[in-house]
Design a protein around this motif. Structure first.
Motif, PDB file in Angstrom:
ATOM      1  N   LEU A  30      16.581 -30.991 -42.095  1.00  0.00           N
ATOM      2  CA  LEU A  30      16.368 -32.253 -42.784  1.00  0.00           C
ATOM      3  C   LEU A  30      16.317 -32.053 -44.304  1.00  0.00           C
ATOM      4  CD1 LEU A  30      15.869 -35.264 -42.418  1.00  0.00           C
ATOM      5  CD2 LEU A  30      13.433 -34.774 -42.100  1.00  0.00           C
TER       6      LEU A  30
ATOM      7  N   GLN B 119      27.541 -49.651 -33.928  1.00  0.00           N
ATOM      8  CA  GLN B 119      27.835 -49.158 -35.281  1.00  0.00           C
ATOM      9  C   GLN B 119      27.487 -47.688 -35.448  1.00  0.00           C
ATOM     10  OE1 GLN B 119      25.941 -51.618 -38.237  1.00  0.00           O
ATOM     11  NE2 GLN B 119      26.089 -53.430 -36.960  1.00  0.00           N
TER      12      GLN B 119
ATOM     13  N   TYR C  34      11.720 -49.264 -41.725  1.00  0.00           N
ATOM     14  CA  TYR C  34      11.282 -47.878 -41.540  1.00  0.00           C
ATOM     15  C   TYR C  34      10.190 -47.561 -42.564  1.00  0.00           C
ATOM     16  CZ  TYR C  34      15.272 -47.121 -38.511  1.00  0.00           C
ATOM     17  OH  TYR C  34      16.163 -47.195 -37.477  1.00  0.00           O
TER      18      TYR C  34
ATOM     19  N   PRO D 269      18.607 -51.952 -39.242  1.00  0.00           N
ATOM     20  CA  PRO D 269      19.943 -52.567 -39.208  1.00  0.00           C
ATOM     21  C   PRO D 269      19.930 -53.851 -38.396  1.00  0.00           C
ATOM     22  CG  PRO D 269      19.865 -50.558 -37.876  1.00  0.00           C
ATOM     23  CD  PRO D 269      18.616 -50.595 -38.667  1.00  0.00           C
TER      24      PRO D 269
ATOM     25  N   LEU E 115      18.999 -38.206 -34.947  1.00  0.00           N
ATOM     26  CA  LEU E 115      17.874 -39.041 -35.380  1.00  0.00           C
ATOM     27  C   LEU E 115      18.349 -40.053 -36.417  1.00  0.00           C
ATOM     28  CD1 LEU E 115      15.036 -36.373 -35.640  1.00  0.00           C
ATOM     29  CD2 LEU E 115      15.062 -38.367 -34.120  1.00  0.00           C
ATOM     30  N   GLY E 116      19.340 -39.649 -37.195  1.00  0.00           N
ATOM     31  CA  GLY E 116      19.873 -40.513 -38.244  1.00  0.00           C
ATOM     32  C   GLY E 116      20.522 -41.784 -37.719  1.00  0.00           C
ATOM     33  N   THR E 117      20.784 -41.855 -36.437  1.00  0.00           N
ATOM     34  CA  THR E 117      21.290 -43.112 -35.874  1.00  0.00           C
ATOM     35  C   THR E 117      20.147 -44.113 -35.706  1.00  0.00           C
ATOM     36  OG1 THR E 117      20.889 -42.454 -33.591  1.00  0.00           O
ATOM     37  CG2 THR E 117      23.047 -41.897 -34.505  1.00  0.00           C
ATOM     38  N   GLY E 118      18.924 -43.599 -35.721  1.00  0.00           N
ATOM     39  CA  GLY E 118      17.772 -44.474 -35.500  1.00  0.00           C
ATOM     40  C   GLY E 118      17.643 -44.917 -34.051  1.00  0.00           C
TER      41      GLY E 118
ATOM     42  N   ASP F  63      25.760 -44.359 -46.138  1.00  0.00           N
ATOM     43  CA  ASP F  63      25.636 -43.731 -44.828  1.00  0.00           C
ATOM     44  C   ASP F  63      24.640 -42.571 -44.890  1.00  0.00           C
ATOM     45  OD1 ASP F  63      27.492 -45.557 -44.095  1.00  0.00           O
ATOM     46  OD2 ASP F  63      29.179 -44.158 -44.002  1.00  0.00           O
TER      47      ASP F  63
ATOM     48  N   ARG G 202      16.210 -42.700 -41.319  1.00  0.00           N
ATOM     49  CA  ARG G 202      15.880 -42.872 -39.902  1.00  0.00           C
ATOM     50  C   ARG G 202      15.245 -41.614 -39.307  1.00  0.00           C
ATOM     51  NH1 ARG G 202      21.469 -45.977 -38.726  1.00  0.00           N
ATOM     52  NH2 ARG G 202      21.062 -47.669 -40.175  1.00  0.00           N
ATOM     53  N   ASN G 203      15.193 -40.554 -40.074  1.00  0.00           N
ATOM     54  CA  ASN G 203      14.541 -39.335 -39.589  1.00  0.00           C
ATOM     55  C   ASN G 203      13.056 -39.366 -39.919  1.00  0.00           C
ATOM     56  OD1 ASN G 203      16.159 -36.676 -38.615  1.00  0.00           O
ATOM     57  ND2 ASN G 203      17.533 -38.024 -39.760  1.00  0.00           N
ATOM     58  N   PRO G 204      12.211 -39.101 -38.913  1.00  0.00           N
ATOM     59  CA  PRO G 204      10.783 -38.973 -39.230  1.00  0.00           C
ATOM     60  C   PRO G 204      10.595 -37.770 -40.156  1.00  0.00           C
ATOM     61  CG  PRO G 204      11.166 -38.978 -36.849  1.00  0.00           C
ATOM     62  CD  PRO G 204      12.501 -38.889 -37.501  1.00  0.00           C
TER      63      PRO G 204
ATOM     64  N   LYS H 226      30.055 -50.435 -41.663  1.00  0.00           N
ATOM     65  CA  LYS H 226      30.092 -49.203 -42.459  1.00  0.00           C
ATOM     66  C   LYS H 226      31.431 -49.010 -43.167  1.00  0.00           C
ATOM     67  CE  LYS H 226      26.884 -46.646 -39.624  1.00  0.00           C
ATOM     68  NZ  LYS H 226      26.477 -45.338 -39.240  1.00  0.00           N
TER      69      LYS H 226
ATOM     70  N   ASN I 298      21.017 -43.938 -45.065  1.00  0.00           N
ATOM     71  CA  ASN I 298      20.617 -44.429 -43.753  1.00  0.00           C
ATOM     72  C   ASN I 298      20.221 -43.296 -42.834  1.00  0.00           C
ATOM     73  OD1 ASN I 298      20.703 -47.220 -43.785  1.00  0.00           O
ATOM     74  ND2 ASN I 298      22.928 -47.242 -43.672  1.00  0.00           N
ATOM     75  N   ARG I 299      21.015 -42.232 -42.871  1.00  0.00           N
ATOM     76  CA  ARG I 299      20.740 -41.118 -41.972  1.00  0.00           C
ATOM     77  C   ARG I 299      19.388 -40.497 -42.286  1.00  0.00           C
ATOM     78  NH1 ARG I 299      26.184 -40.085 -41.547  1.00  0.00           N
ATOM     79  NH2 ARG I 299      26.249 -38.612 -43.253  1.00  0.00           N
TER      80      ARG I 299
ATOM     81  N   ALA J  90      23.026 -52.634 -33.069  1.00  0.00           N
ATOM     82  CA  ALA J  90      23.269 -51.524 -33.989  1.00  0.00           C
ATOM     83  C   ALA J  90      23.943 -50.344 -33.300  1.00  0.00           C
ATOM     84  CB  ALA J  90      21.959 -51.067 -34.611  1.00  0.00           C
TER      85      ALA J  90
ATOM     86  N   THR K  88      19.476 -33.981 -37.047  1.00  0.00           N
ATOM     87  CA  THR K  88      19.268 -35.009 -38.081  1.00  0.00           C
ATOM     88  C   THR K  88      20.308 -36.122 -37.949  1.00  0.00           C
ATOM     89  OG1 THR K  88      20.500 -33.546 -39.533  1.00  0.00           O
ATOM     90  CG2 THR K  88      18.131 -33.636 -39.848  1.00  0.00           C
ATOM     91  N   ASP K  89      21.497 -35.750 -37.509  1.00  0.00           N
ATOM     92  CA  ASP K  89      22.516 -36.783 -37.298  1.00  0.00           C
ATOM     93  C   ASP K  89      22.096 -37.705 -36.155  1.00  0.00           C
ATOM     94  OD1 ASP K  89      24.326 -35.896 -39.242  1.00  0.00           O
ATOM     95  OD2 ASP K  89      25.138 -34.374 -37.881  1.00  0.00           O
TER      96      ASP K  89
END
Ligand SMILES: Cc1cc2nc3c(=O)[nH]c(=O)nc-3n(C[C@H](O)[C@H](O)[C@H](O)COP(=O)(O)OP(=O)(O)OC[C@H]3O[C@@H](n4cnc5c(N)ncnc54)[C@H](O)[C@@H]3O)c2cc1C
Ligand code: SF4
Lengths: 641, 370, 173
Positions: free
Chosen positions: B282, C130, B265, B39, C25-28, B323, B330-332, C146, B326-327, C127, C22-23
Motif C-alpha cells: 500500500l 465499473q 470512505y 461511487p 481492495l481498491g475496487t472497494g 483511478d 478504498r484501501n483500509p 472511468k 480511488n484505488r 459500481a 491493493t488492487d
C-alpha cells in the motif's frame, strides 16, 4: 454551459386546458425532428404543443443518472438497458428478435414481425427520442443518393437535390454540434461552401484505425470496371470535440452541455467512454433532449408528456386534420388513462418512421394511393471479424471513429447495393458479445486464471477487429408497416406490424462485402474468425452462402416524399398530399436510405420544412370546422384562425 | 485606501506565481473529498465538488496566461509549489486551515471559507499578519508583514497592481503569444479560457477568477450567470439548490439536493507516507501516486511553458490520477483504527521516483515518454 | 464476517486474478464479493474453498518459503479447479472479480449442492460493473465509466509489456 430544462415544464401544461386552445402547431413526438421544429416555430413566435409518449418527467441530470445506474446494474447491457420498461409506450428491443417461420408472425414483442426477415431494429420512446441512445455518426448523403432511379435504375428519386439540402445540412451540423474536418468529408461528390468548417474539429482516429490504415490505405479495388483505392477515413460525429475557432467566419462555436433543471457542468468534451450506445455518461454526445429543453425555454412552446397519440381526426370534406386524439396515461406502471385532444392550425407527426405510419393507419388513413406505411427501409448490417497479428487495443474511444467510404457510391449501384464500412472500436462485442464471452470462455473452458488469464485476455480481446458493413436497402412497396386490431398494446393502441424482406440487390452487396472483408483481412495479416450461425434470427442465404444480417436502427421510407402525389405520401416539404395541414416528418419521408446514417438528413429535412410551415401559417386564414366530439364539449363550432 | 504593494513587473510576477500556488493548493483538498464519496452515491455533491475542482484548473490556466503575457515563466515544479497539508492558504488567510479530509460537513465548511466573498471585516484588503502566523506561508509576496482576508481581496490587489504597472510600463505585455493556452485546449463547464494579450484581456481573466469564486458585486451569480463557487458549496450546507432570484443573504430556494454523509470512505485526515506501514504494498501504491501526481504537475509546467497542446494529455493524466486516488482511498489504512488510506501529495524523494520502482511508475514513465 | 475470512478471501483472489491485494481492495468491493459468494453458495462451500486454498499454498511452499509458482499451479488445479464442488465456485469468483457480475452456477452444481436464493446471475452493485478487472487487464475502461480522456484512444493501449511478448507496437505512434 448546461442547457436549462425549465423546472416543472414536463407537467406544467394541463392537457384538458390545452385541449381548449388552438395552437399554431401540434407536434407528435419530442425526438430530434419534433424538437427542432418546435424550437424553430417557437422562435418564430408561433404557439406549439408537443405531445410525447415518454414519461412526463423534467430532464434533469439526476434523471439522466438514473438511466446510467440502470445501465450499470443491468446484467444484459443491450441498447434499451438504461431505459425503464413502459407498457404504455412500449419500445422494440434488440433482444426481442426471433427467427420467423413462414406464416407465423412473431408477436411476442411490441413490433409484430411477419417476416420473412426478422430484425432487431429499435427506437426509444422517452423525451429526446431515439437520439438518447444513438451512436451519433453524422455523414451527409451523397449527391447521387438523391437520384438513384434516374442514375442507376434502383429505388426512387428524391424531389430534392444535394444542393437543395446542403444549406440545411450546415444548419443541422450546427444544431447537433458535429465534429469533423471538411477535407476528410469531401468525397464522392460531397461538397461544402467555400469557407465552411464544421463546428468542431474532427475526432482523432483510434489507434486501432491507424493500425488498419497502415495496410488498408491505398488498397486497390476494382468494381464494375472502375478502379479505386481504399482509405481509412474519420466519421463525422455528433459529439463534443475541440471547437473550431474558424467556425462561422471566425465566430467560433460553443459546445452544448448536459440538460438539467438546475446548474450542472457536465457534457463537455467527449472523454472516450466507449459507451455512446446505449448512453453517453457525460452527455458529450448530442441528444435531442438538448434541443427540446431549448425549445421549452420559450413560453409559447408547451409539452404534454405521457401522451400517446391514438387517432388523427380528419374533416371528411376538406381532408384537413382537425385534431389529434391521444391517451394520457396517469403513470408508466398503470394502465389508467384519460382521452384528450389537441387542436391546431398545423399538425406535425414526428414520431419516427414506424410510429408515424402506425398512427396514420390506426386512424384509418391509408392514403389515397395506399402508400402509407409502404417502402419501409432500414440498413442491413453485415459483420465480419478477425484477429489482428498484434494487440491494437479494443474498447477504446468512441464506439467507432473511422471507416471506409469508397464503396458508398459508383456505377456499380446499377447492379448491387453500396455500403459504408465501420471499424468498430468495441471488438467483437456486437457479433459475439466480447469481451464477456471471451472471459467466460477462457475461464470456464480454457481453465485460465491468474497470469495466464491476463495473458489470454490480451491475446484474445486486444487483437479483435470487427468491420461492420452498412448495406443500403432500396425502397420496395411490399416492405411495410401495417396495423391490425388483433394486436394492441396496454393502452389499446394498435401495434405496428412489420413485413420485411431483404432484396437480392442488397444481398449482392452483402456477398460482395463479405468477399471484400476477406481481402482486407488478408492484407492485414489478420486471422478471419467470421462464421455465420444458421440458427441466428437474421440468417439469410444468398447464392448458396449464408449470412447473419442485423437491423440498422435507421428507419425510413414509410411516408416517402416525391414529386408526384400518386407515387408518394408527402411533398418535398414533408407535407401530406392528402391532408394539407399535416406534415409527416422524419426518416419516413426519405425515398432512399443509401449509405448514410439517417439522422443528420432527418434534421436537415426538418429544418427545411419549418420554412414551408411558416409560409403556410402566414398564408392560411381560412376558418376550419372542428369535429363533432369538440362540439359535444360545448366548444365553439367555428374557430377562425 | 491603503497603498498598493505592487509597484513593478517583478512584483506582479511574484503575485502571479503566488496566485498559481494558491489556485493549485485548493485542488488536493477538493479531490480528496470528491473521491472519498462512495461511487454512484451523493451525485449532487460529487458534481458540485468535481466542477469546482475542474474550474480551479481553469483558474490555474488563466493565471498562467496572464503570467506568460507579461513575460513571466510559470513554475509548477519548484519544491514549495505544493503545500504540506494542513496548511494556511498562501494568501495569508489565517482564521482557518485547509486539510485533506473526506467529504463531511467540516470539509464543506472549509470549502466555503476558501471561496468566501471578499468582505474583510474592517473593509481593509490587507491586514497585518498575526504574530502567531507561521512565517513560511507568506501573504503578500512583496510585503512580508501583510496578508489578505480572502482570495477575492488577493485578486483585487493584483488587478489594481496590474493597472498601475501597465500605466507605467507600456511594454508590459511582451509575452510570446504562442505560450497562451487557447480555448480549444481547455474547456469545461463554466467558462472558457481567455487568451491574454493586453491589459483588457488580463483584467477579464483575473476578474473572471474572482467572480467565479465568490460571485459578482455581492450577487450569487457571475457574469456568465453561473453560480459562484462559494454559493455552490453553500448549497451543500443547506441541502438545496439556488435558483435565479435568490439573494446571498437567504437560504437557497431551488430544488432539493440529497446528501448522504455516511456514503463516504472515512479517509485519514492529512495522511502522510509516514502513516503507511513501512515497505507495504500500500505504501508503494501511495508513493507511486505521488510520483504520478508530480509528473502531472511537470506536464502542466511544460504545457504552460510553450507547449499548450499538452493540456489535452494532461487531461488523460488527470483521469489516470482519478483511478489511482480511488484505488488508494478504498484501501483500509492498517493500524489507523478503521480509517482508510488517502493520497498524501508529498513531493517524491529521489528514491521514490527511481525508475522501475514499481509497475505504476513504470507505466507512468512510459505514458510520459509516448 | 470474520476479518480472517476476508483476509483468506483476498489471498485466494490474488492467486485467482493475478491482481495485487491493493488492487482488489481498491475496487472497494472485496467485502461485498465475499458476502455475495456466501449468499450464492452457502457458508460451507466458502469455508471449504478458503481451506483448500490455504492447503494448496502450504503444499506449494517448501519449508515455509514463498510458494513455488509451478507447484502452486498444480496444487490449485488438483485441490480446487478439478474439484466437483469447488471448481465451479472458484471459476465464478474469477469472473466476479473480472466482470463484476455473479454468474449463475451450472445446473449440475445446483442439482448436487442445492440452490441458494441468491444464486442467479446478477450484478453485485451498480459500481461492480465499473470495477471489473477485465478492463484493466486489456488497458481499457469499462464502457460508460472511468473515461480515459479526449483523444487518448489515438495512442497505443497501455498494456503491460510482459503481456505483449515482443509483439509490441510502434510506440512512436
Ligand atoms: C442503437 C442505435 C444507434 C443509432 N446510431 C445512429 C447514428 O450513428 N447515426 C444516425 O444518424 N442515426 C443513428 N440512429 C438512428 C437515430 O437514433 C434516429 O434516426 C433518430 O433518433 C430519429 O429521430 P426522430 O426524431 O425521427 O424519431 P425518434 O427519435 O424515435 O423520436 C420519436 C419521438 O416520438 C415519441 N412518440 C413515439 N410514438 C408516439 C406516439 N404515438 N404519441 C406521442 N409520441 C410518440 C417518442 O417518445 C419519441 O420521443 C441510431 C439508432 C439506434 C437505435
Ligand atoms: S465516447 Fe464516451 S464520452 Fe464520448 S460520446 Fe461516447 S460515451 Fe460519450
Amino acid at each position: 454551459m448546461f442547457v436549462k430544462f425549465p423546472e416543472g415544464e414536463a407537467k406544467r401544461t394541463d392537457p384538458t386546458t390545452a385541449g381548449g386552445v388552438v395552437y399554431d402547431a401540434v407536434i407528435v413526438g419530442g425526438g430530434i425532428a419534433g424538437a427542432l421544429i418546435a424550437a424553430r416555430l417557437g422562435a418564430a413566435g408561433k404557439s406549439v404543443l408537443i405531445l410525447d409518449a415518454g414519461p412526463a418527467e423534467d430532464l434533469t441530470l439526476r434523471g439522466y443518472e438514473s438511466y446510467l445506474d440502470r445501465f450499470y446494474s443491468a446484467t444484459n447491457k443491450d441498447n434499451q438497458s438504461p431505459y425503464p420498461v413502459n407498457p404504455n409506450a412500449p419500445m422494440p428491443r434488440g433482444t426481442d428478435a426471433r427467427r420467423i417461420f413462414p406464416g407465423v408472425p412473431d408477436s411476442s414483442a411490441y413490433i409484430v414481425q411477419s417476416g420473412p426477415f426478422a430484425t432487431d431494429t429499435t427506437y426509444t420512446r422517452v423525451l429526446g427520442g431515439t437520439t438518447m441512445h444513438w451512436e451519433a455518426k453524422t455523414p451527409r448523403m451523397l449527391p447521387e443518393d438523391f437520384q438513384m432511379r434516374s442514375l442507376y435504375g434502383e429505388g426512387a428519386d428524391w424531389p430534392l437535390t444535394y444542393e437543395d439540402l446542403a444549406p440545411y445540412y450546415n444548419e443541422a451540423e450546427y444544431e447537433i454540434g458535429v465534429s469533423a474536418d471538411v477535407d476528410d468529408q469531401s468525397y464522392l461528390g460531397i461538397t461544402f461552401d467555400d469557407d465552411y468548417v464544421f463546428p468542431m474539429q474532427g475526432l482523432p482516429l483510434s489507434y486501432l484505425d491507424q493500425v488498419v490504415a497502415r495496410d488498408v490505405d491505398g488498397m486497390p479495388v476494382e468494381l464494375d470496371g472502375v478502379q479505386r483505392e481504399l482509405r481509412v477515413r474519420p466519421w463525422p460525429q455528433g459529439r463534443n470535440g475541440v471547437p473550431n475557432p474558424a467556425y462561422n467566419g471566425g465566430e467560433g462555436y460553443v459546445p452544448e452541455g448536459a440538460v438539467s433543471t438546475y446548474q450542472v457542468e457536465v457534457g463537455e468534451r467527449c472523454q472516450g467512454n466507449n459507451n455512446c450506445v446505449p448512453i453517453c455518461p457525460v452527455q458529450a454526445k448530442y441528444h435531442a433532449g438538448k434541443t427540446l429543453a431549448r425549445a421549452l425555454q420559450n413560453p409559447q412552446v408547451h409539452l404534454v408528456g405521457q401522451a400517446v397519440a391514438y387517432k388523427v381526426h380528419v374533416d371528411e370534406h376538406t381532408g384537413r386534420v382537425t385534431e389529434i386524439e391521444y391517451r394520457r396515461y396517469d403513470k408508466p406502471d398503470s394502465a389508467h388513462f384519460t382521452t384528450e385532444r389537441a387542436r391546431s392550425r398545423l399538425f406535425v407527426l414526428a414520431a419516427n418512421a414506424v410510429e408515424n405510419p402506425r398512427l396514420m393507419l390506426a386512424s384509418g388513413l391509408r392514403g389515397s394511393n395506399g402508400l402509407m406505411g409502404r417502402n419501409f427501409m432500414d440498413h442491413a448490417y453485415l459483420l465480419a471479424w478477425a484477429r489482428l497479428p498484434e494487440p491494437a487495443g479494443t474498447f477504446r474511444g468512441t464506439n467507432c471513429t473511422g471507416g471506409i467510404t469508397e464503396l458508398r457510391g459508383g456505377r456499380f449501384r446499377r447492379r448491387q447495393a453500396a455500403f459504408s464500412v465501420d471499424i468498430h472500436n468495441d471488438g467483437w462485442g456486437w457479433a459475439r458479445g466480447a469481451p464477456m464471452s471471451d472471459l467466460a470462455d477462457l475461464v470456464d473452458a480454457g481453465g485460465r486464471y491468474g497470469e495466464s488469464l491476463r495473458q489470454g485476455l490480451v491475446d484474445r480481446v486486444s487483437t479483435q477487429l470487427l468491420l461492420a458493413f452498412m448495406v443500403e436497402v432500396p425502397a420496395n412497396p411490399s416492405n411495410r408497416v401495417t396495423v391490425d386490431p388483433a394486436y394492441t398494446d396496454h393502452l389499446g393502441n394498435m401495434r405496428p406490424i412489420l413485413t420485411y424482406d431483404i432484396p437480392d440487390y442488397t444481398m449482392r452487396g452483402v456477398a460482395y462485402a463479405r468477399q471484400l472483408s476477406k481481402r482486407i483481412f488478408a492484407r492485414l495479416g489478420a486471422e478471419d474468425h467470421t462464421q455465420y450461425d444458421p440458427s441466428f434470427w437474421g440468417y439469410a442465404v444468398y447464392g448458396g452462402e449464408g449470412y447473419e444480417i442485423r437491423g440498422g436502427n435507421h428507419l425510413a421510407g414509410t411516408h416517402m416524399m416525391g414529386h408526384d402525389r400518386s407515387m408518394s405520401v408527402v411533398d418535398k416539404d414533408q407535407r401530406s398530399w392528402d391532408h394539407e395541414n399535416l406534415y409527416l416528418v422524419g426518416g419516413g419521408s426519405m425515398p432512399t436510405v443509401s449509405t448514410s446514417n439517417v439522422t443528420l438528413t432527418i434534421a436537415a429535412l426538418s429544418l427545411r420544412s419549418v420554412r414551408a410551415m411558416l409560409d403556410q401559417l402566414a398564408k392560411e386564414s381560412a376558418p376550419i370546422r372542428v369535429t363533432s366530439e369538440a362540439r359535444a364539449q360545448g366548444l365553439p363550432r367555428e374557430v377562425t384562425l | 485606501m491603503i497603498e498598493t504593494t505592487i509597484n513593478d513587473r517583478d512584483d506582479l510576477i511574484k503575485y502571479l506565481h503566488k496566485a498559481m500556488v494558491l489556485e493549485h493548493a485548493t485542488i488536493p483538498p477538493y479531490l480528496t473529498a470528491y473521491y472519498s464519496i462512495h461511487p454512484t452515491t451523493n451525485s449532487d455533491a460529487a458534481h458540485i465538488i468535481r466542477v469546482v475542482a475542474v474550474e480551479e484548473m481553469l483558474h490555474l490556466t488563466l493565471v498562467a496566461n496572464v503570467l506568460n503575457a507579461i513575460g513571466g515563466t510559470p513554475d509548477l515544479t519548484r519544491p514549495d509549489f505544493v503545500p504540506s497539508y494542513p496548511t494556511y492558504l498562501p494568501d495569508g488567510e489565517r482564521d482557518f486551515v485547509v486539510d485533506l479530509r473526506p467529504f463531511s460537513p467540516e470539509a464543506v465548511e472549509t470549502f466555503c471559507k476558501i471561496e468566501r466573498p471578499a468582505l474583510a471585516p474592517d473593509g481593509a484588503r490587507l491586514m497585518p499578519a498575526s504574530s502567531t502566523a507561521t512565517p513560511s506561508l507568506v501573504t503578500s509576496p512583496t510585503r512580508e508583514e501583510m496578508r489578505f482576508y480572502s482570495i477575492g481581496e488577493f485578486y483585487a490587489e493584483i488587478i489594481e497592481g496590474l493597472q498601475v504597472v501597465a500605466a507605467q510600463e507600456p511594454d508590459l505585455f511582451c509575452g510570446d503569444p504562442a505560450r497562451q493556452v487557447r480555448p480549444e485546449y481547455f474547456y469545461s463547464g463554466g467558462g472558457q479560457v481567455i487568451v491574454v494579450s493586453d491589459l483588457n484581456s488580463a483584467l477579464r481573466a483575473l476578474e473572471f477568477i474572482a467572480e467565479q469564486g465568490e460571485g459578482l458585486d455581492g450577487g450569487i451569480y457571475d457574469k456568465e450567470e453561473e453560480l459562484a463557487h462559494y454559493y455552490r458549496f453553500r448549497q451543500l450546507h443547506f441541502g438545496r439548490y439556488y435558483q435565479k432570484g435568490d439573494s446571498p443573504h437567504d437560504a437557497p430556494s431551488g430544488p432539493r439536493l440529497d446528501i448522504d454523509w455516511d456514503a463516504v470512505y472515512p479517509v485519514k485526515v492529512n495522511a502522510k507516507l509516514a502513516d503507511y506501514p513501512v515497505d507495504s504494498e500500500l505504501a508503494q501504491v501511495a508513493r507511486d501516486f505521488n510520483a504520478e501526481y508530480f509528473a502531472f504537475l511537470g506536464l502542466l509546467d511544460t504545457a504552460f511553458n510553450g507547449k499548450p497542446s499538452l493540456l489535452l494529455d494532461a487531461i488523460w493524466y488527470m483521469f489516470r490520477l482519478r483511478d489511482g486516488i480511488n484505488r488508494i482511498i478504498r484501501n483500509p489504512l492498517p493500524g489507523s483504527g478503521g480509517l482508510h488510506a488517502a493520497p498524501t501529495f508529498e513531493m517524491p524523494t529521489a528514491v521514490d521516483s527511481a525508475p522501475g520502482a514499481s509497475r505504476g511508475t513504470d507505466e507512468a514513465a512510459r505514458a510520459v515518454a509516448r | 464476517m470474520t476479518p480472517d475470512a476476508l483476509e483468506d478471501f483476498l489471498s485466494l483472489s490474488v492467486d485467482l486474478t493475478a491482481f495485487e491485494r491493493t488492487d482488489l481492495l481498491g475496487t472497494g468491493l472485496a467485502r461485498q464479493y465475499l458476502a455475495k459468494v456466501r449468499d450464492a453458495c452457502g457458508e460451507d462451500v466458502v469455508t471449504a474453498l478458503l481451506e483448500a486454498h490455504r492447503a494448496a499454498r502450504t503444499e506449494a511452499a517448501e519449508d515455509g518459503a514463498r510458494p513455488d509458482p509451478q507447484r502452486l499451479d498444480r496444487a490449485l488445479r488438483h485441490r480446487i479447479f478439478s474439484e466437483e464442488r469447488l471448481g465451479p465456485v472458484a471459476r465464478n469468483v474469477i469472473k466476479l472479480w473480472y466482470a463484476g457480475t455473479w454468474y449463475g452456477l451450472p445446473p449440475e452444481w445446483t442439482d448436487s449442492y442445492g440452490a441458494q436464493p441468491a444464486a442467479e446471475t446478477s450484478t453485485v452493485t451498480a459500481a461492480s460493473y465499473q470495477e471489473g478487472l477485465l478492463w484493466r487487464a486489456i488497458a481499457a475502461n469499462p464502457p460508460g465509466a472511468k473515461a480515459p480522456g479526449y483523444g487518448a484512444w489515438a495512442r497505443p493501449p497501455a498494456i503491460e509489456d510482459r503481456y505483449l511478448k515482443g509483439r509490441s507496437h510502434d510506440r512512436t505512434g
